[in-house]
Enzyme design. Structure first.
Site, PDB file in Angstrom:
ATOM      1  N   PRO A   2       0.722  -1.581   0.170  1.00  0.00           N
ATOM      2  CA  PRO A   2       0.512   0.130  -0.482  1.00  0.00           C
ATOM      3  C   PRO A   2       0.698   1.737   0.049  1.00  0.00           C
ATOM      4  O   PRO A   2       1.641   1.384   0.778  1.00  0.00           O
ATOM      5  CB  PRO A   2      -1.249  -0.040   1.164  1.00  0.00           C
ATOM      6  CG  PRO A   2      -0.964  -1.776   1.668  1.00  0.00           C
ATOM      7  CD  PRO A   2       0.550  -1.995   1.270  1.00  0.00           C
ATOM      8  N   GLU A   3       0.739   2.228  -0.747  1.00  0.00           N
ATOM      9  CA  GLU A   3       1.048   3.436  -1.656  1.00  0.00           C
ATOM     10  C   GLU A   3       0.222   3.646  -1.773  1.00  0.00           C
ATOM     11  O   GLU A   3      -1.146   3.472  -1.862  1.00  0.00           O
ATOM     12  CB  GLU A   3       1.870   3.459  -2.456  1.00  0.00           C
ATOM     13  CG  GLU A   3       3.353   2.714  -1.759  1.00  0.00           C
ATOM     14  CD  GLU A   3       4.666   2.825  -3.050  1.00  0.00           C
ATOM     15  OE1 GLU A   3       5.180   4.162  -2.633  1.00  0.00           O
ATOM     16  OE2 GLU A   3       4.856   1.507  -3.382  1.00  0.00           O
ATOM     17  N   LYS A  59      -0.985   8.190   2.691  1.00  0.00           N
ATOM     18  CA  LYS A  59      -1.738   6.648   2.537  1.00  0.00           C
ATOM     19  C   LYS A  59      -2.473   5.987   3.894  1.00  0.00           C
ATOM     20  O   LYS A  59      -3.010   4.912   3.894  1.00  0.00           O
ATOM     21  CB  LYS A  59      -0.340   5.692   3.190  1.00  0.00           C
ATOM     22  CG  LYS A  59       0.481   5.775   2.725  1.00  0.00           C
ATOM     23  CD  LYS A  59       2.204   5.361   2.048  1.00  0.00           C
ATOM     24  CE  LYS A  59       3.376   5.755   1.731  1.00  0.00           C
ATOM     25  NZ  LYS A  59       4.421   5.635   2.396  1.00  0.00           N
ATOM     26  N   HIS A  92      -5.914 -14.345   7.044  1.00  0.00           N
ATOM     27  CA  HIS A  92      -5.386 -12.820   7.116  1.00  0.00           C
ATOM     28  C   HIS A  92      -6.754 -11.235   7.816  1.00  0.00           C
ATOM     29  O   HIS A  92      -6.143 -10.128   7.747  1.00  0.00           O
ATOM     30  CB  HIS A  92      -4.748 -11.824   6.728  1.00  0.00           C
ATOM     31  CG  HIS A  92      -3.532 -13.419   6.442  1.00  0.00           C
ATOM     32  ND1 HIS A  92      -2.088 -13.208   5.537  1.00  0.00           N
ATOM     33  CD2 HIS A  92      -2.550 -13.767   7.666  1.00  0.00           C
ATOM     34  CE1 HIS A  92      -1.910 -13.814   5.678  1.00  0.00           C
ATOM     35  NE2 HIS A  92      -1.543 -14.185   7.090  1.00  0.00           N
ATOM     36  N   ARG A 110       0.809  -9.005   7.801  1.00  0.00           N
ATOM     37  CA  ARG A 110       1.856  -8.379   9.168  1.00  0.00           C
ATOM     38  C   ARG A 110       0.936  -7.687  10.172  1.00  0.00           C
ATOM     39  O   ARG A 110       2.529  -7.371  11.109  1.00  0.00           O
ATOM     40  CB  ARG A 110       2.760  -7.361   7.835  1.00  0.00           C
ATOM     41  CG  ARG A 110       4.226  -8.892   7.683  1.00  0.00           C
ATOM     42  CD  ARG A 110       4.762  -8.276   6.686  1.00  0.00           C
ATOM     43  NE  ARG A 110       6.118  -7.255   7.397  1.00  0.00           N
ATOM     44  CZ  ARG A 110       7.081  -6.834   6.774  1.00  0.00           C
ATOM     45  NH1 ARG A 110       6.901  -7.372   5.360  1.00  0.00           N
ATOM     46  NH2 ARG A 110       8.300  -6.428   6.899  1.00  0.00           N
ATOM     47  N   ARG A 248      16.113   2.086   3.021  1.00  0.00           N
ATOM     48  CA  ARG A 248      15.355   1.469   2.192  1.00  0.00           C
ATOM     49  C   ARG A 248      16.443   1.044   0.987  1.00  0.00           C
ATOM     50  O   ARG A 248      16.668   1.692   0.506  1.00  0.00           O
ATOM     51  CB  ARG A 248      14.017   1.852   2.023  1.00  0.00           C
ATOM     52  CG  ARG A 248      13.617   2.886   3.263  1.00  0.00           C
ATOM     53  CD  ARG A 248      12.610   1.949   4.002  1.00  0.00           C
ATOM     54  NE  ARG A 248      12.156   0.831   3.433  1.00  0.00           N
ATOM     55  CZ  ARG A 248      10.958   0.850   2.939  1.00  0.00           C
ATOM     56  NH1 ARG A 248       9.883   2.284   3.962  1.00  0.00           N
ATOM     57  NH2 ARG A 248       9.813   0.010   2.130  1.00  0.00           N
TER      58      ARG A 248
END
Length: 260
Positions: A2-3, A59, A92, A110, A248
């Site tokens: 997700p961006e 976001k 999930h 996550r 990153r």
DNA sequence: TCAGTTGTTTATAT
DNA sequence: AATATAAACAACTG
């Protein structure tokens, strides 16, 4: 995943399947994704409320109703999924909102982020106070202003949600590659032509990505090449470099970007 | 077993 | 003061 473009896709899911419908109930399957509200309080506060037009900032997805709002941040693996009534569960699925003719599910492997509750618009504003201007509506002057006051590298500055909201690792690499700028350039050092290229390419990448609901991994894009075993620049064929910039993993072309 | 992952925050170092 | 780096969060993949 997700961006900004992904969250824009989730916003469309909510607009299509939530807007105008009443919440019949909220089932929380994993309370660890709730950050400032209990499962019981969330269900009580939301049940009976009607979803409004959803919004997005960076976001963040802002799910407004005729009562309180819910803010969702998807972390690295979150998604909002529409399911027909009786659809089978997913391992999930963390929160399920029943809207009568189906379910909106917050699904997240996550669980790095999740849901925040906002009683009113003041609470929404507080939660979003640290966000900078949304990348999708940022004009030339806005981008110039965001970069001019800092000695940070482009990669770090553009990834900072307080500087520009919505850009993530993939998007920033893609935009810098298209604008032919090295990720370790200082934003404040760019000349007018470079700043114009950066803004132009940010708009182009965002426009196409928002349409797809993701950064499309096309062969002609950096994103379509970066995860290959031996990645090469789709533009010039040079072997791509992978370095750590701004903490990153950063992929860039040593020939095109600030080269020729 | 180990490294890596499209996000963010916190602590620590420069 | 501003910027950079590493680790932590959590869960999985190769």
């Amino acid at each position: 995943m997700p961006e900004l473009p992904d969250v824009e896709g989730f916003r469309r899911v909510l607009a299509e399947h939530g807007r105008g419908r009443r919440v019949a109930g909220v089932r929380v399957l994993d309370t660890s994704v709730l950050h400032d509200v209990t499962a019981r309080a969330l269900d009580a506060a939301l049940s009976g409320c009607r979803f409004d037009e959803p919004d997005r900032l960076g976001k963040w997805l802002i799910a407004r109703t005729d009562g309180p709002s819910v803010l969702i941040h998807f972390g690295m693996t979150g998604e909002l999924v529409w399911c027909e009534p009786g659809a089978e569960g997913h391992r999930h699925d963390r929160v399920v909102v029943d809207v009568g003719d189906g379910e909106l599910r917050y699904r997240d492997m996550r669980k790095l982020k999740g849901l925040w509750f906002a009683e009113d618009e003041a609470a929404v504003a507080t939660l979003l106070a640290a966000e900078g201007p949304d990348a999708l509506s940022l004009d030339r002057e806005g981008l110039d202003g965001a970069l001019s006051g800092s000695r940070r590298r482009l990669k770090a500055a553009l990834m900072d949600q307080g500087t520009v909201a919505g850009l993530g690792n993939l998007l920033v690499d893609e935009i810098l590659w298209r604008a032919r700028l090295r990720p370790d350039r200082r934003g404040a050092d760019l000349d007018a032509a470079e700043r114009a290229a950066l803004h132009r390419e940010m708009r182009r990448v965002l426009r196409e990505s928002v349409r797809a609901g993701r950064v499309p991994p096309r062969r002609s894009w950096l994103t379509g090449a970066r995860d290959e075993p031996d990645p090469h620049c789709p533009r010039c064929g040079t072997a791509l470099r992978r370095d750590r910039v701004g903490g990153r993993s950063t992929v860039w072309c040593p020939h095109c970007q600030d080269g020729s």
